[in-house]
Structures are given as structure tokens and as C-alpha cells.
Design a protein around this motif. Structure first.
Motif, mmCIF file in Angstrom:
data_model
loop_
_atom_site.group_PDB
_atom_site.id
_atom_site.type_symbol
_atom_site.label_atom_id
_atom_site.label_comp_id
_atom_site.label_asym_id
_atom_site.label_seq_id
_atom_site.Cartn_x
_atom_site.Cartn_y
_atom_site.Cartn_z
ATOM 1 N N GLY A 105 0.231 -1.394 -0.099
ATOM 2 C CA GLY A 105 -0.019 -0.148 0.040
ATOM 3 C C GLY A 105 0.614 1.146 -0.297
ATOM 4 O O GLY A 105 0.923 2.527 -1.038
ATOM 5 N N LYS A 106 1.744 0.933 0.747
ATOM 6 C CA LYS A 106 2.600 2.607 0.867
ATOM 7 C C LYS A 106 3.787 2.571 -0.648
ATOM 8 O O LYS A 106 3.559 4.144 -1.249
ATOM 9 C CB LYS A 106 3.685 2.550 1.857
ATOM 10 N N PHE A 130 -4.199 4.825 -5.888
ATOM 11 C CA PHE A 130 -4.438 5.663 -4.672
ATOM 12 C C PHE A 130 -6.165 4.417 -4.165
ATOM 13 O O PHE A 130 -6.027 4.225 -3.258
ATOM 14 C CB PHE A 130 -5.779 6.881 -4.959
ATOM 15 N N THR A 131 -6.604 3.920 -4.918
ATOM 16 C CA THR A 131 -7.740 3.173 -4.975
ATOM 17 C C THR A 131 -7.110 1.986 -4.580
ATOM 18 O O THR A 131 -7.539 1.094 -3.742
ATOM 19 C CB THR A 131 -8.496 2.988 -6.153
ATOM 20 N N ALA A 132 -6.536 1.169 -5.338
ATOM 21 C CA ALA A 132 -5.255 0.046 -5.333
ATOM 22 C C ALA A 132 -4.169 0.162 -3.355
ATOM 23 O O ALA A 132 -4.821 -0.654 -3.008
ATOM 24 C CB ALA A 132 -4.462 -0.399 -6.151
ATOM 25 N N GLY A 133 -3.995 1.217 -3.206
ATOM 26 C CA GLY A 133 -3.258 1.731 -2.677
ATOM 27 C C GLY A 133 -4.073 1.700 -0.836
ATOM 28 O O GLY A 133 -4.068 0.811 0.329
ATOM 29 N N MET A 194 -7.616 4.354 8.799
ATOM 30 C CA MET A 194 -7.690 6.015 8.355
ATOM 31 C C MET A 194 -7.050 6.427 6.920
ATOM 32 O O MET A 194 -7.763 7.001 5.534
ATOM 33 C CB MET A 194 -6.929 6.603 9.495
ATOM 34 N N SER A 195 -5.789 5.923 7.145
ATOM 35 C CA SER A 195 -5.109 6.004 5.652
ATOM 36 C C SER A 195 -5.921 5.461 4.124
ATOM 37 O O SER A 195 -6.246 5.851 3.523
ATOM 38 C CB SER A 195 -3.718 5.575 5.837
ATOM 39 N N GLY A 196 -6.178 3.807 4.462
ATOM 40 C CA GLY A 196 -6.933 3.458 3.798
ATOM 41 C C GLY A 196 -8.759 4.518 2.960
ATOM 42 O O GLY A 196 -8.455 4.627 1.847
#
Length: 262
Positions: A105-106, A130-133, A194-196
């Protein structure tokens, strides 16, 4: 490609959350302080406290290691050991999966942010990154919250573990407490979740047509200029037909005329 740096401020914060969450999750995986056992017999466990992680159990012992309590006595276990409870068995696998998912993800989100600030990829590609991450970070957070919550439940209910005699550990403590690893793991999961959410929240900006359209000479309806500039809908309707665009004292630019002919 339009300037998009101002559209990813929330995602930049999400990347910071993902970084901190991933680091904390990695630390949680290696810590031994998942459970803190308080035992009554201090003959072997000199301090009366033993720490149980998902990979090993440790305690201070004057008999087995050092009379000055400077070194821990640790025993390693794995999923192959039959005495390992299911919450620890699941934690070993899910925490490793969470580390790999968090790293993926990073990397994905970092590549998307790079394209945002350098303008090296179409907007649709950035949105997909961004969606995949975001999905990777969400799954990483779920993989951490499951084992930490399960082990928290085991601590609250004072569940036992049937350690073999070579571990010099009792099967049940007098009481047990939640270790620092569980608290750190829960915080890590919250940050990754939260990041997701923040990365999945990214939306493509509305891109306006940057082409400049000239105003033709010969029109005497200057009174319409104010209404057109203050009402975008009237400009759009007027733009559909060049003959209806008012001229307010402008002059013809031959470069625009040439561009229109081309």
C-alpha cells in the motif's frame, strides 16, 4: 496535464498515517509483550512476571540465566507446536500478511503521489493507484485488528496456555494484563484503516477547457457582457453560436482567427 498538487492534500496525510501505522504494525509483530502473566511461584520466574508474544515467551530468572536479572530467558515457539492457542496461531500469519500488504500500500500510494506532484501520468491512472493503495491499507488494518482484538479477549478472560515443561511456564497465571504490543497494534490498525479511507476518498478534479476563444468584432450588444461574465450558463449558451457572442470594444486577433481556421 493540469496542476493537481492541491487535490491530494488529504491523501498526503493518509500516506503519513500509513507510514506510521505500518511501522507500528511491524514493531507489534516482533514484540513479546502481548500478554503479561503474573505468577505466584517465583522460584524459576524470579520477578514473578512473564511476557508472552506471538513468537516466544520470556521472563527473568536467577536460576536459568543470571543472578542479577540482566538477561531474559526466552523460549521460541511456532505454528508447528501443538500447544499454541488459535489466537496466537492466527496472529502469526495475519501480522506477516499485514506487513506485506502495508508495504504494498505504501509503495502504490507513494507512486500515485509522485505522479500527482510531477504530473507524469493521466488522472485515471492516479485514481487507480490511490484506490489500490487504499484497499491494501484497509486489508492491512483488518489483518492487524483481528489478532490484537482476539488476544485482548483472551487476556480479559484469563485464558490459559498449556506450555510444555521445558518452557518452565505455568499453564495458567494468577492474573494477566494486556501488554503494550496489543495497544500498539490497535493504534497501528486504526492508522492504516484511516489511511485506506482517505485514499479511497480521492476524486478526480473537474477539468475546465483551457482553450481561449476570441470575441468577434462587429457585434454591438455590449450590454450583454456583464450578464455573460456573471452567469456561466449564459456564456455556455452564447458560446454555442459564435454569432451571438457580444463584443465590448475588443479588436480581432489574427492569431485566434488563424487558430479557428485550423
Amino acid at each position: 496535464m493540469p496542476y493537481l498538487a492541491h487535490t491530494a492534500n488529504v491523501q498526503l496525510a493518509g500516506f503519513a498515517f500509513a507510514t506510521v501505522g505500518w511501522v507500528l504494525g511491524s514493531i507489534t509483530t516482533g514484540l513479546v509483550q502481548w500478554r503479561v502473566w503474573h505468577v505466584a511461584n517465583s522460584t524459576i520466574i524470579s520477578s514473578g512476571i512473564a511476557w508472552i508474544g506471538i513468537w516466544r515467551t520470556c521472563f527473568f530468572s536467577r536460576v536459568l540465566v543470571s543472578p542479577n536479572l540482566e538477561t531474559m530467558y526466552c523460549q521460541v515457539f511456532s505454528v508447528k507446536d501443538s500447544f499454541v492457542p488459535p489466537e496466537i496461531f492466527v496472529a502469526q500469519g495475519l501480522m506477516l500478511v499485514a506487513i506485506f500488504l502495508g508495504a504494498a500500500g505504501k509503495v502504490t500510494c507513494a507512486f500515485g503521489l509522485k505522479n500527482i506532484y510531477q504530473g507524469t501520468a493521466p488522472i485515471t491512472v492516479i485514481t487507480h493507484l490511490f484506490t489500490a493503495g487504499g484497499i491494501f491499507n484497509l486489508f492491512a488494518g483488518v489483518c492487524i485488528i483481528i489478532p490484537t482484538a482476539w488476544n485482548l479477549h483472551s487476556v480479559v478472560n484469563n485464558f490459559s496456555i498449556d506450555f510444555p515443561s521445558t518452557f518452565h511456564m505455568p499453564s495458567r497465571p494468577e492474573r494477566q494484563e494486556v501488554g503494550a504490543a496489543i495497544a500498539i497494534g490497535i493504534l497501528s490498525a486504526i492508522l492504516l484503516l484511516m489511511s485506506g479511507v482517505l485514499f479511497l476518498h480521492y476524486r478526480q478534479p473537474v477539468i475546465f477547457d483551457p482553450k481561449v476563444h476570441p470575441i468577434l468584432v462587429g457585434q454591438d450588444r455590449c450590454s450583454d457582457c456583464w450578464s455573460i461574465t456573471t452567469n456561466p450558463k449564459s456564456y455556455i449558451s452564447a458560446r454555442s453560436s459564435v454569432d451571438h457572442i457580444p463584443n465590448c470594444g475588443g479588436i480581432t486577433n489574427e492569431a485566434f482567427e488563424l487558430d479557428e481556421k485550423l
